[in-house]
Design a protein around this motif. Structure first.
Motif, PDB file in Angstrom:
ATOM      1  N   THR A   1      65.486  11.109  12.167  1.00  0.00           N
ATOM      2  CA  THR A   1      65.330  12.301  13.010  1.00  0.00           C
ATOM      3  C   THR A   1      64.066  12.212  13.854  1.00  0.00           C
ATOM      4  OG1 THR A   1      66.489  13.629  11.354  1.00  0.00           O
ATOM      5  CG2 THR A   1      65.171  14.806  12.989  1.00  0.00           C
ATOM      6  N   ALA A   2      62.962  11.763  13.238  1.00  0.00           N
ATOM      7  CA  ALA A   2      61.720  11.607  13.989  1.00  0.00           C
ATOM      8  C   ALA A   2      61.860  10.525  15.050  1.00  0.00           C
ATOM      9  CB  ALA A   2      60.577  11.265  13.032  1.00  0.00           C
ATOM     10  N   LEU A   3      62.558   9.453  14.713  1.00  0.00           N
ATOM     11  CA  LEU A   3      62.762   8.364  15.664  1.00  0.00           C
ATOM     12  C   LEU A   3      63.508   8.859  16.890  1.00  0.00           C
ATOM     13  CD1 LEU A   3      62.813   5.437  16.603  1.00  0.00           C
ATOM     14  CD2 LEU A   3      64.740   5.029  15.052  1.00  0.00           C
ATOM     15  N   LEU A   4      64.533   9.675  16.677  1.00  0.00           N
ATOM     16  CA  LEU A   4      65.301  10.192  17.808  1.00  0.00           C
ATOM     17  C   LEU A   4      64.416  11.007  18.741  1.00  0.00           C
ATOM     18  CD1 LEU A   4      68.201  10.358  18.941  1.00  0.00           C
ATOM     19  CD2 LEU A   4      68.422  12.522  17.737  1.00  0.00           C
ATOM     20  N   GLY A   5      63.551  11.869  18.169  1.00  0.00           N
ATOM     21  CA  GLY A   5      62.673  12.687  18.997  1.00  0.00           C
ATOM     22  C   GLY A   5      61.660  11.862  19.762  1.00  0.00           C
ATOM     23  N   LEU A   6      61.089  10.863  19.116  1.00  0.00           N
ATOM     24  CA  LEU A   6      60.099  10.009  19.782  1.00  0.00           C
ATOM     25  C   LEU A   6      60.757   9.173  20.881  1.00  0.00           C
ATOM     26  CD1 LEU A   6      58.085   8.877  16.645  1.00  0.00           C
ATOM     27  CD2 LEU A   6      57.245  10.337  18.495  1.00  0.00           C
ATOM     28  N   LEU A   7      61.977   8.696  20.629  1.00  0.00           N
ATOM     29  CA  LEU A   7      62.690   7.928  21.650  1.00  0.00           C
ATOM     30  C   LEU A   7      63.022   8.801  22.858  1.00  0.00           C
ATOM     31  CD1 LEU A   7      65.148   5.826  19.466  1.00  0.00           C
ATOM     32  CD2 LEU A   7      63.327   4.929  20.914  1.00  0.00           C
ATOM     33  N   GLU A   8      63.404  10.048  22.602  1.00  0.00           N
ATOM     34  CA  GLU A   8      63.701  10.966  23.709  1.00  0.00           C
ATOM     35  C   GLU A   8      62.518  11.079  24.652  1.00  0.00           C
ATOM     36  OE1 GLU A   8      65.194  14.314  26.017  1.00  0.00           O
ATOM     37  OE2 GLU A   8      66.024  12.541  25.041  1.00  0.00           O
ATOM     38  N   VAL A   9      61.325  11.256  24.088  1.00  0.00           N
ATOM     39  CA  VAL A   9      60.120  11.418  24.905  1.00  0.00           C
ATOM     40  C   VAL A   9      59.780  10.114  25.622  1.00  0.00           C
ATOM     41  CG1 VAL A   9      57.645  11.879  24.842  1.00  0.00           C
ATOM     42  CG2 VAL A   9      59.208  13.253  23.455  1.00  0.00           C
ATOM     43  N   GLU A  10      59.798   9.006  24.905  1.00  0.00           N
ATOM     44  CA  GLU A  10      59.377   7.729  25.472  1.00  0.00           C
ATOM     45  C   GLU A  10      60.342   7.229  26.545  1.00  0.00           C
ATOM     46  OE1 GLU A  10      56.862   4.595  26.096  1.00  0.00           O
ATOM     47  OE2 GLU A  10      56.532   6.323  24.783  1.00  0.00           O
ATOM     48  N   LEU A  11      61.623   7.291  26.279  1.00  0.00           N
ATOM     49  CA  LEU A  11      62.607   6.784  27.239  1.00  0.00           C
ATOM     50  C   LEU A  11      62.700   7.681  28.461  1.00  0.00           C
ATOM     51  CD1 LEU A  11      65.384   5.683  24.733  1.00  0.00           C
ATOM     52  CD2 LEU A  11      63.848   4.209  26.016  1.00  0.00           C
ATOM     53  N   ARG A  12      62.679   8.984  28.251  1.00  0.00           N
ATOM     54  CA  ARG A  12      62.730   9.901  29.390  1.00  0.00           C
ATOM     55  C   ARG A  12      61.506   9.703  30.279  1.00  0.00           C
ATOM     56  NH1 ARG A  12      63.038  16.020  27.826  1.00  0.00           N
ATOM     57  NH2 ARG A  12      60.978  15.467  27.014  1.00  0.00           N
ATOM     58  N   GLY A  13      60.343   9.480  29.652  1.00  0.00           N
ATOM     59  CA  GLY A  13      59.130   9.257  30.434  1.00  0.00           C
ATOM     60  C   GLY A  13      59.174   8.004  31.273  1.00  0.00           C
ATOM     61  N   ARG A  14      60.019   7.055  30.894  1.00  0.00           N
ATOM     62  CA  ARG A  14      60.160   5.807  31.653  1.00  0.00           C
ATOM     63  C   ARG A  14      61.339   5.848  32.623  1.00  0.00           C
ATOM     64  NH1 ARG A  14      57.457   1.250  29.478  1.00  0.00           N
ATOM     65  NH2 ARG A  14      56.242   1.715  27.611  1.00  0.00           N
ATOM     66  N   GLY A  15      61.939   7.017  32.763  1.00  0.00           N
ATOM     67  CA  GLY A  15      63.037   7.165  33.717  1.00  0.00           C
ATOM     68  C   GLY A  15      64.334   6.525  33.276  1.00  0.00           C
ATOM     69  N   LEU A  16      64.502   6.345  31.971  1.00  0.00           N
ATOM     70  CA  LEU A  16      65.710   5.710  31.462  1.00  0.00           C
ATOM     71  C   LEU A  16      66.775   6.738  31.117  1.00  0.00           C
ATOM     72  CD1 LEU A  16      64.155   3.038  29.092  1.00  0.00           C
ATOM     73  CD2 LEU A  16      65.427   2.585  31.175  1.00  0.00           C
ATOM     74  N   ARG A  17      68.008   6.385  31.376  1.00  0.00           N
ATOM     75  CA  ARG A  17      69.145   7.166  30.923  1.00  0.00           C
ATOM     76  C   ARG A  17      69.672   6.494  29.664  1.00  0.00           C
ATOM     77  NH1 ARG A  17      70.919  10.780  34.603  1.00  0.00           N
ATOM     78  NH2 ARG A  17      69.990  10.649  36.670  1.00  0.00           N
ATOM     79  N   TRP A  18      70.096   7.285  28.701  1.00  0.00           N
ATOM     80  CA  TRP A  18      70.497   6.691  27.437  1.00  0.00           C
ATOM     81  C   TRP A  18      71.386   7.632  26.654  1.00  0.00           C
ATOM     82  CZ3 TRP A  18      68.520   8.313  22.462  1.00  0.00           C
ATOM     83  CH2 TRP A  18      67.663   9.413  22.526  1.00  0.00           C
TER      84      TRP A  18
END
Length: 307
Positions: A19-36
């Protein structure tokens, strides 16, 4: 939207690390302009316009294991470094793919044109694509624009014409996926792919991937598709009896766009199934039209579930 919420069912919720991984990935990937999106448990699908191709998946199992072994305070740094490593690997793969393109293939692009333009494309390398549409190959120039590839020139490359078409399609594909837009057209839900260049309709060759990314069972019933002009492709996956309303909505959309937009292609309604495309006949009187389903399509409609 970079993250598709309905895909979280595949994620192992209940596990605090996941659950924590999902939240951290959301922030990191969105900040890099990635769609996922979550493609499967502990697997993500990433793409970025004009950079990362659709369908590239990342396995996060090892990252999750490292987080489980480490302190919570280190989790953001672990995720940040993992994302940086994924992007670096993706860039190396893209560079290798570009370098692997033969010099003759680099400027080629696949484009669809109306079959009735055959006279205007005489001498060009061309082949039938969909009913009423022809696939041609454009050679893009560094200054912009392009010219039709002559069959005579392609013949000097000592490669089969099928390989030339495959290279032209792959170059369009390498430019990146188009962003789907969901619209309600005349009371039916349709998805639109649009782009500024003339290669948007070429994406019909990868419609299966767009459907699967949206969570549709593409191979079962197929989809209704229209390609009214060079900047637009619209479709509706056939899953319920909504397909009846969608057929009429797509047909009217195709008529309007075909008549008014630049670069018209076709006002026909297609039934797309992986590996085959057929035209659904229409009985038109003035501004009204009635779709005449083939026996096979009529049988499909009869077994579809309701809304």
């Amino acid at each position: 939207m970079p993250y598709t919420a309905r895909d979280t069912a595949a994620w192992p919720f209940g596990d605090p690390v996941a659950t924590a991984l999902l939240g951290l990935l959301e922030v990191e990937l969105r900040g890099r302009g990635l769609r996922w999106r979550v493609a499967a448990p502990e697997r993500l699908e990433l793409h970025r316009d004009a950079a990362m191709r659709p369908g590239r998946t990342i396995d996060v199992a090892s990252l999750r294991a490292r987080m489980a072994r480490g302190a919570k305070a280190d989790w953001p740094d672990l995720v940040e470094q993992a994302v940086a490593d994924w992007l670096a690997e993706a860039e190396r793969a893209d560079e290798a793919a570009v370098q692997a393109v033969a010099p003759w293939a680099a400027p080629l692009r696949s484009r669809l044109l109306p079959a009735q333009l055959a006279a205007a494309t005489a001498g060009a390398l061309a082949r039938p694509a969909l009913p009423g549409l022809t696939e041609v190959v454009l050679c893009e120039t560094p200054q912009g624009g392009g010219r039709l590839l002559a069959a005579e020139q392609a013949g000097t490359w000592a490669v089969p014409s099928a390989e030339v078409f495959a290279a032209a399609r792959e170059n369009v594909r390498r430019q990146g996926a188009l962003d789907p837009e969901r619209l309600n057209v005349d009371g039916a839900n349709v998805t639109v792919l649009a782009g500024p260049g003339p290669y948007c309709p070429t994406h019909v060759f990868w419609l299966c991937e767009y459907l699967e990314r949206d969570g549709h069972a593409a191979a079962e019933n197929g989809a209704l598709v229209v390609l009214p002009h060079r900047h637009l492709l619209a479709y509706h996956p056939i899953e319920t009896t909504e397909a009846v309303a969608a057929a009429g909505a797509l047909l009217r959309l195709a008529w309007r766009q075909f008549e008014t937009a630049p670069g018209p292609l076709t006002d026909q309604l297609y039934w797309w199934r992986e590996g085959s495309v057929t035209v659904l006949p229409v009985d038109a009187v003035g501004e009204t039209a009635r779709i005449l389903p083939t026996p096979e399509f009529e049988a499909l409609l009869a077994r579809l579930p309701g809304l």
